[in-house]
Each structure stands twice: as C-alpha cells, then as structure tokens.
Enzyme design. Structure first.
Site, PDB file in Angstrom:
ATOM      1  CG  HIS A 140      52.438  35.261  37.141  1.00  0.00           C
ATOM      2  ND1 HIS A 140      52.562  33.963  37.118  1.00  0.00           N
ATOM      3  CD2 HIS A 140      52.359  35.656  36.120  1.00  0.00           C
ATOM      4  CE1 HIS A 140      53.052  33.496  35.825  1.00  0.00           C
ATOM      5  NE2 HIS A 140      52.785  34.593  35.024  1.00  0.00           N
ATOM      6  CG  HIS A 142      50.140  38.967  33.231  1.00  0.00           C
ATOM      7  ND1 HIS A 142      51.587  39.382  33.013  1.00  0.00           N
ATOM      8  CD2 HIS A 142      50.249  37.591  33.156  1.00  0.00           C
ATOM      9  CE1 HIS A 142      52.148  38.322  32.883  1.00  0.00           C
ATOM     10  NE2 HIS A 142      51.340  37.231  33.081  1.00  0.00           N
TER      11      HIS A 142
END
Length: 182
Positions: A140, A142
């Site tokens: 993931h 950010h």
C-alpha cells in the site's frame, strides 16, 4: 461548539493541564484489525473491498487498484492506494497494477488539492515490517497531505492527533471530488 471541561476529584497532584480523551484510538493501540499472518484471509485490505465504499472508507475503485482513507491518519485526507491483489512487494506488481497505482496516486493528489488545498504531500511505501509497514503482506502506498504547522505539540508531547473532520465525512468529500476531477 465550545468544549466543556470539568474537574474530577481523585488521587493525584492537581496540574494545569486539560485532558483530551480519544478513546477511539484504543483499538489502534491494542492492535485491533491488524493483519493475521501473510495470507489474504487475515488481511484487512483484502477484507475491506467486500464492504460498501462508505463502510470500508473506500474513496475510489479502479480495475486493479483502489484508494481508501487510512483508518488511523497522520493528517486529514491521508489516503492509501493499493492493488486488489494480495501482494507484498512493489516488484511483484504487474505492469497494469503499476500503471494504475501511479495514475490513482496522481488523481488522489489532484482531488486532495481541490478539496483541501494542502501545501504539500508525503508519498511513500514502507516495504517490510523492519521498514515500518504495519501491514507488510499487502502493498500500500500512503499519500499524506501536509500543511505548514501541521506537526505541533499534540502528537509529539501528548501522543494524540487532532483531526478536524470525521473519517466518514472526509471519505464522502474525497469520493465526490474523485468523481468531479478528471
């Protein structure tokens, strides 16, 4: 609305400090919702895509990636962009996932600029637990909006982050902005 403060009798030495209670943070401190192992079945990112956008804090869905709000944001509008596929390392992404991840990141920046006018961004990935990834098994990225003066004494001294808007309201604002921005 002005907060109401009240003194509480009890044990201890009185001081001049007010207390800001953030009981919603306890689940984070205790590790609720953390990934259980490296398999998709224990991954909160794999589970969240089964929820409605509002319940999962999903801002936008693409063919291979999606964007959602961070449940424990560093700043208002803190998004994450990630593939649907449960993959841990950036080098494991397909060409299509890599391209869509980049396009979603660019669009997320445009949307956040449109709705919140940040002065800058921090964008990045923590690859592996040792690098700071809280959920290392599912890649993931950010995207953290930044404003001048947004790092103040509250998180440094009080270990508390003050956010001016509820996550559901932020998600709706960004989801609406996502649809409006090309």
């Amino acid at each position: 609305m002005t907060p109401e403060f009240s003194e509480q009798a009890g044990v201890g030495v009185p001081d001049a400090l007010q207390r800001l209670w953030t009981p919603h943070r306890l689940s984070y401190v205790q590790g609720a919702g953390k990934a259980e192992g490296d398999e998709p079945a224990g991954c909160p990112f794999c589970r969240v895509v089964e929820l409605s956008d509002a319940d999962g804090l999903i801002v936008a869905r693409g063919a291979e990636v999606f964007a959602l709000l961070n449940l424990y944001p560093y700043n208002p509008g803190h998004l994450m962009v990630l593939p649907y596929r449960h993959v841990a390392d950036y080098t494991e992404l397909s060409a299509g996932e890599t391209a869509e991840l980049a396009a979603f990141t660019q669009k997320a920046m445009r949307v956040v600029r449109h709705v919140a006018a940040p002065h800058g961004f921090n964008i990045g990935m923590n690859q592996g637990v040792v690098a700071g990834a809280g959920i290392a098994a599912h890649l993931h990225q950010h995207l953290v909006p930044r404003w001048g003066g947004d790092a103040n004494f509250m998180p440094v001294i009080g270990h508390t982050k003050v956010l001016p808007q509820l996550l559901g309201e932020t998600r709706q604002l960004l989801a609406d902005g996502w649809k409006a921005i090309d």
